[in-house]
Design a protein around this motif. Structure first.
Motif, PDB file in Angstrom:
ATOM      1  N   GLN A 127       0.863  -1.180   0.000  1.00 12.82           N
ATOM      2  CA  GLN A 127       0.000   0.000   0.000  1.00 12.82           C
ATOM      3  C   GLN A 127       0.898   1.228   0.000  1.00 12.82           C
ATOM      4  OE1 GLN A 127      -2.763   0.374   3.254  1.00 12.82           O
ATOM      5  NE2 GLN A 127      -3.739   2.155   2.347  1.00 12.82           N
ATOM      6  N   GLU A 128       0.956   1.883  -1.142  1.00  6.79           N
ATOM      7  CA  GLU A 128       1.726   3.112  -1.268  1.00  6.79           C
ATOM      8  C   GLU A 128       0.728   4.261  -1.270  1.00  6.79           C
ATOM      9  OE1 GLU A 128       5.763   4.017  -3.489  1.00  6.79           O
ATOM     10  OE2 GLU A 128       4.115   3.894  -4.917  1.00  6.79           O
ATOM     11  N   ILE A 129       0.863   5.142  -0.298  1.00  4.63           N
ATOM     12  CA  ILE A 129      -0.113   6.215  -0.155  1.00  4.63           C
ATOM     13  C   ILE A 129       0.400   7.501  -0.799  1.00  4.63           C
ATOM     14  CG2 ILE A 129      -1.192   5.266   1.913  1.00  4.63           C
ATOM     15  CD1 ILE A 129       0.499   7.241   3.576  1.00  4.63           C
ATOM     16  N   PRO A 130      -0.495   8.269  -1.388  1.00  2.00           N
ATOM     17  CA  PRO A 130      -0.076   9.547  -1.969  1.00  2.00           C
ATOM     18  C   PRO A 130       0.311  10.532  -0.870  1.00  2.00           C
ATOM     19  CG  PRO A 130      -2.456   9.258  -2.193  1.00  2.00           C
ATOM     20  CD  PRO A 130      -1.909   8.005  -1.593  1.00  2.00           C
ATOM     21  N   LEU A 131       1.137  11.476  -1.233  1.00  3.12           N
ATOM     22  CA  LEU A 131       1.619  12.466  -0.272  1.00  3.12           C
ATOM     23  C   LEU A 131       0.468  13.175   0.433  1.00  3.12           C
ATOM     24  CD1 LEU A 131       4.095  13.837   0.949  1.00  3.12           C
ATOM     25  CD2 LEU A 131       3.931  15.531  -0.888  1.00  3.12           C
ATOM     26  N   GLY A 132      -0.622  13.407  -0.260  1.00  2.00           N
ATOM     27  CA  GLY A 132      -1.772  14.081   0.340  1.00  2.00           C
ATOM     28  C   GLY A 132      -2.383  13.318   1.505  1.00  2.00           C
ATOM     29  N   ASP A 133      -2.172  12.018   1.556  1.00  2.00           N
ATOM     30  CA  ASP A 133      -2.699  11.192   2.653  1.00  2.00           C
ATOM     31  C   ASP A 133      -1.652  10.903   3.727  1.00  2.00           C
ATOM     32  OD1 ASP A 133      -5.045  11.075   1.190  1.00  2.00           O
ATOM     33  OD2 ASP A 133      -4.619   9.093   0.354  1.00  2.00           O
ATOM     34  N   ALA A 134      -0.434  11.364   3.510  1.00  2.00           N
ATOM     35  CA  ALA A 134       0.672  11.004   4.396  1.00  2.00           C
ATOM     36  C   ALA A 134       0.507  11.543   5.814  1.00  2.00           C
ATOM     37  CB  ALA A 134       2.000  11.473   3.810  1.00  2.00           C
ATOM     38  N   GLU A 135       0.095  12.797   5.964  1.00  2.00           N
ATOM     39  CA  GLU A 135      -0.005  13.361   7.313  1.00  2.00           C
ATOM     40  C   GLU A 135      -1.031  12.615   8.167  1.00  2.00           C
ATOM     41  OE1 GLU A 135       1.100  17.858   7.610  1.00  2.00           O
ATOM     42  OE2 GLU A 135      -0.002  17.569   5.717  1.00  2.00           O
ATOM     43  N   ALA A 136      -2.164  12.275   7.589  1.00  2.00           N
ATOM     44  CA  ALA A 136      -3.178  11.523   8.340  1.00  2.00           C
ATOM     45  C   ALA A 136      -2.657  10.135   8.693  1.00  2.00           C
ATOM     46  CB  ALA A 136      -4.472  11.414   7.528  1.00  2.00           C
ATOM     47  N   GLY A 146       6.778   8.878  -3.326  1.00  2.00           N
ATOM     48  CA  GLY A 146       7.651  10.041  -3.531  1.00  2.00           C
ATOM     49  C   GLY A 146       8.643  10.269  -2.418  1.00  2.00           C
ATOM     50  N   GLY A 147       8.412   9.663  -1.272  1.00  5.55           N
ATOM     51  CA  GLY A 147       9.359   9.721  -0.160  1.00  5.55           C
ATOM     52  C   GLY A 147       9.628  11.103   0.397  1.00  5.55           C
ATOM     53  N   PHE A 148      10.783  11.216   1.024  1.00  5.77           N
ATOM     54  CA  PHE A 148      11.173  12.460   1.696  1.00  5.77           C
ATOM     55  C   PHE A 148      11.349  13.602   0.695  1.00  5.77           C
ATOM     56  CE2 PHE A 148      14.267  15.188   4.022  1.00  5.77           C
ATOM     57  CZ  PHE A 148      13.481  15.477   5.117  1.00  5.77           C
ATOM     58  N   GLU A 202       9.587  18.869  -1.036  1.00  8.39           N
ATOM     59  CA  GLU A 202       9.151  19.683  -2.177  1.00  8.39           C
ATOM     60  C   GLU A 202       7.776  20.279  -1.948  1.00  8.39           C
ATOM     61  OE1 GLU A 202       9.554  17.284  -5.708  1.00  8.39           O
ATOM     62  OE2 GLU A 202      11.705  17.039  -5.351  1.00  8.39           O
ATOM     63  N   ALA A 203       6.941  19.597  -1.154  1.00  7.15           N
ATOM     64  CA  ALA A 203       5.602  20.096  -0.842  1.00  7.15           C
ATOM     65  C   ALA A 203       5.621  21.096   0.312  1.00  7.15           C
ATOM     66  CB  ALA A 203       4.678  18.924  -0.510  1.00  7.15           C
ATOM     67  N   GLY A 204       6.799  21.368   0.840  1.00  8.32           N
ATOM     68  CA  GLY A 204       6.913  22.342   1.928  1.00  8.32           C
ATOM     69  C   GLY A 204       6.452  21.827   3.281  1.00  8.32           C
ATOM     70  N   LYS A 205       6.412  20.513   3.434  1.00 12.31           N
ATOM     71  CA  LYS A 205       6.005  19.916   4.709  1.00 12.31           C
ATOM     72  C   LYS A 205       7.123  20.138   5.735  1.00 12.31           C
ATOM     73  CE  LYS A 205       2.314  17.793   2.938  1.00 12.31           C
ATOM     74  NZ  LYS A 205       0.983  18.226   3.242  1.00 12.31           N
ATOM     75  N   PRO A 206       6.774  20.122   7.030  1.00 16.31           N
ATOM     76  CA  PRO A 206       7.785  20.386   8.059  1.00 16.31           C
ATOM     77  C   PRO A 206       8.855  19.292   8.124  1.00 16.31           C
ATOM     78  CG  PRO A 206       5.691  19.742   9.051  1.00 16.31           C
ATOM     79  CD  PRO A 206       5.448  19.887   7.585  1.00 16.31           C
ATOM     80  N   VAL A 207      10.074  19.734   8.366  1.00 18.18           N
ATOM     81  CA  VAL A 207      11.224  18.841   8.456  1.00 18.18           C
ATOM     82  C   VAL A 207      11.915  19.063   9.791  1.00 18.18           C
ATOM     83  CG1 VAL A 207      13.501  18.327   7.465  1.00 18.18           C
ATOM     84  CG2 VAL A 207      11.561  18.820   5.957  1.00 18.18           C
ATOM     85  N   ALA A 208      12.210  17.976  10.479  1.00 18.47           N
ATOM     86  CA  ALA A 208      12.957  18.045  11.735  1.00 18.47           C
ATOM     87  C   ALA A 208      14.437  17.885  11.422  1.00 18.47           C
ATOM     88  CB  ALA A 208      12.501  16.945  12.683  1.00 18.47           C
TER      89      ALA A 208
END
Length: 126
Positions: free
Chosen positions: A16-25, A105-107, A112-118
């Motif tokens: 099950q590979e999830i799209p980036l849009g579903d990653a945060e949930a 798409g991984g990290f 690239e989507a501007g999601k937060p990075v630690a």
């Protein structure tokens, strides 16, 4: 004869590979988020709350760590572009883990989507 790309594509057909849009949930619902990149990649930046278990150690670490042994855990995996995570997800499924997801798409896609990075902070010597 298969090459690495062939193996990744074969793994993608059964995970099950999830799209980036579903990653945060998926990350919020996960019992563990595993970054399967190498330690130096992880130190450069990672998804907040992720645990670094490099691809080459994954099966051994999960087999040898009792708190990671529950096969019904919700696991989210990622790597740089999603190839290693796809292989990892297929391997964990082979081990009997039931709820494994890989971020498409991984990290790279995450950043690239501007999601937060630690990023670990280095000590100041001033």
């Amino acid at each position: 004869m298969k090459n690495a790309h062939d193996l990744v594509e074969q793994a993608r057909t059964r995970i099950q590979e999830i799209p980036l849009g579903d990653a945060e949930a998926a990350i919020q619902a996960a019992d563990i988020v595993i970054d399967v990149r190498e330690a130096d990649e992880f130190r450069e930046g990672h998804i907040n709350g992720a645990t670094n278990i490099p691809r080459g150690l994954l099966e051994f670490k999960l087999s040898g760590t009792p708190e990671l042994g529950a096969r019904d855990m919700n696991i989210v995996l990622y790597c740089k572009t999603s190839g290693r995570a796809a292989l990892s997800a297929a391997s964990l499924q082979d081990m009997g883990y039931l709820h494994v997801k890989s971020i498409a798409g991984g990290f790279d896609a995450w950043t690239e989507a501007g999601k937060p990075v630690a990023k670990p902070s280095l000590p100041s010597f001033e």
